[in-house]
Design an enzyme around this catalytic site. Sequence first.
Site, PDB file in Angstrom:
ATOM      1  N   HIS A   1      57.938 -10.271  75.021  1.00  0.00           N
ATOM      2  CA  HIS A   1      59.340 -10.702  75.107  1.00  0.00           C
ATOM      3  C   HIS A   1      59.536 -12.140  74.640  1.00  0.00           C
ATOM      4  CE1 HIS A   1      61.053  -7.143  77.033  1.00  0.00           C
ATOM      5  NE2 HIS A   1      59.892  -7.028  77.674  1.00  0.00           N
TER       6      HIS A   1
ATOM      7  N   ASP B   1      62.198 -13.239  71.884  1.00  0.00           N
ATOM      8  CA  ASP B   1      63.215 -14.302  72.011  1.00  0.00           C
ATOM      9  C   ASP B   1      63.222 -15.191  70.768  1.00  0.00           C
ATOM     10  OD1 ASP B   1      63.949 -13.383  74.478  1.00  0.00           O
ATOM     11  OD2 ASP B   1      62.849 -14.895  75.616  1.00  0.00           O
TER      12      ASP B   1
ATOM     13  N   GLU C   1      70.028  -7.673  71.308  1.00  0.00           N
ATOM     14  CA  GLU C   1      69.657  -8.046  69.944  1.00  0.00           C
ATOM     15  C   GLU C   1      70.827  -7.900  68.971  1.00  0.00           C
ATOM     16  OE1 GLU C   1      68.525  -3.649  70.410  1.00  0.00           O
ATOM     17  OE2 GLU C   1      68.662  -5.464  71.633  1.00  0.00           O
TER      18      GLU C   1
END
Length: 367
Positions: free
Chosen positions: A253, A257, A283
Site C-alpha cells: 500500500h 500511495d 484511485e
Amino acid sequence: MGIHMKKYINTSRRINTKESEEWGFIVINALKKVWLATLIIELFLFIFFQPNEECSRAYYFYLFVARPSIGQGVWLAAADILFKKCIKSKSHRIVSLFMMILVSGFAAIAVWVHTSVGLMPVALLFPMVLCPFYRDWKMMVLQAGISTALYAAYQGYFLPYSPYLPPENLLIDVTIFAGCTFVTLVLEEQVNLSYILQEEKSVRDSLTHLYNHETFYEELEYHMKRYEEKKETFSVMIADIDNFKKVNDTYGHAFGDEVIRKVVVAFAEGHGNNDFSARYGGEEFAMILPKRGIEEAAGIAENIRKKFEEIAFQTELGEKHFTLSIGVAEYTKIYENASTFFEQADKALYEAKRSGKNRVCCAKSAE
C-alpha cells in the site's frame, strides 16, 4: 449541544510535524511582528523623553527600551528553540498550554516594565484573542485565569516597586493606544489565518492535496449554474489507475500511495492553472475544464494519460510503468443534478476500461 461545548477537538492527540509548523508560523511569527512594533514604539517615546533629576536619558533607555526589548527577545528566542526541540510532537493540549504561556509571558514583560502607562495592563488581554485558535474551552478558562494572575502581580508587586514612574503624558497614551490597536490586528490576522488553513485542509485530500470528492461536486454545481446563466460550456474528466488493486497486492500500500501521488504530477503537467482537479475516491481522479469543449478536453486527457504512462517506478522487480483510463464528457445541456451529468463521464471511463484500458473515451453528445 452540551457535549460539543465541552470539547471541540481531540486535545489528547499528538500534533504532527506539519501542524506544529503551522503553530509556530502563526503564533511565534505573530509575536516577532509584535516585538518589532513594540521596539519601534519604545524608541519613538524615547526620542521625545525629557530627562530630569530622577531619570537621565540613559537610565530611561535602560528601563523602557533595552530592558523590555531584550527581555521579550530572549523570551521569544528561548520559546522558539524549546518549541522546535521539545514541544512540537506533544499533544494538542500541551502545545496549546505552551503557546498560552509564551504569549502571556510576552505580554506580561511589557506590562510589568511599563508600569507608568495606564493603558498597558490592557495588553494582558491580548492572549485572549488567540483563544479560538486553541478550540478548547478549558484552555480558554485557563487563559483567563493566567491573565488575571498576571494583572494581580502587576498591581501587587510591579507597580508599587517600579524604579521610576514618569509623569502622565498625552503622547504616551496616544502612542500606546495605537500600538495596542496594531497588536490586536496582528493577532486577529493570525487567528484568521488559522481558520483559513483549517478550512483549506477540510476541502483537500490528505494524500494528494488535491480537492476532495465533496468539494469537487460543489465546484461542479457552480459551473452547471454558470452554464444555466451564461451558457458557458465546460467539460469534466474522470481518470482511474488501471489494475490498481494488483499494484497494491504486488508492491504494498505504501508503494500504491506513491503511484497515486504521481497521478498528481501528471495532472499538473497536463492541464492549465484554471482547471479544477480532485481525488474523486481511491484511485480515481476528476477534473473540471472550464470553457473547454469535448475535443480540447479529450486532448488534455490524452496528454495526462501519456505523461503518467511515461513515469518510471523503481521496484524490486525492476522498472515499472502504470497506466490510466480516462472518461470525458462535455456539459451541453441542463441536467437534473451534478451526479446525473457526471455519470456521462463515468460511462465513458467504463468504456475505456472495457475496450482495453490505457486510453481516453468521450461520452456521446447529449441530444
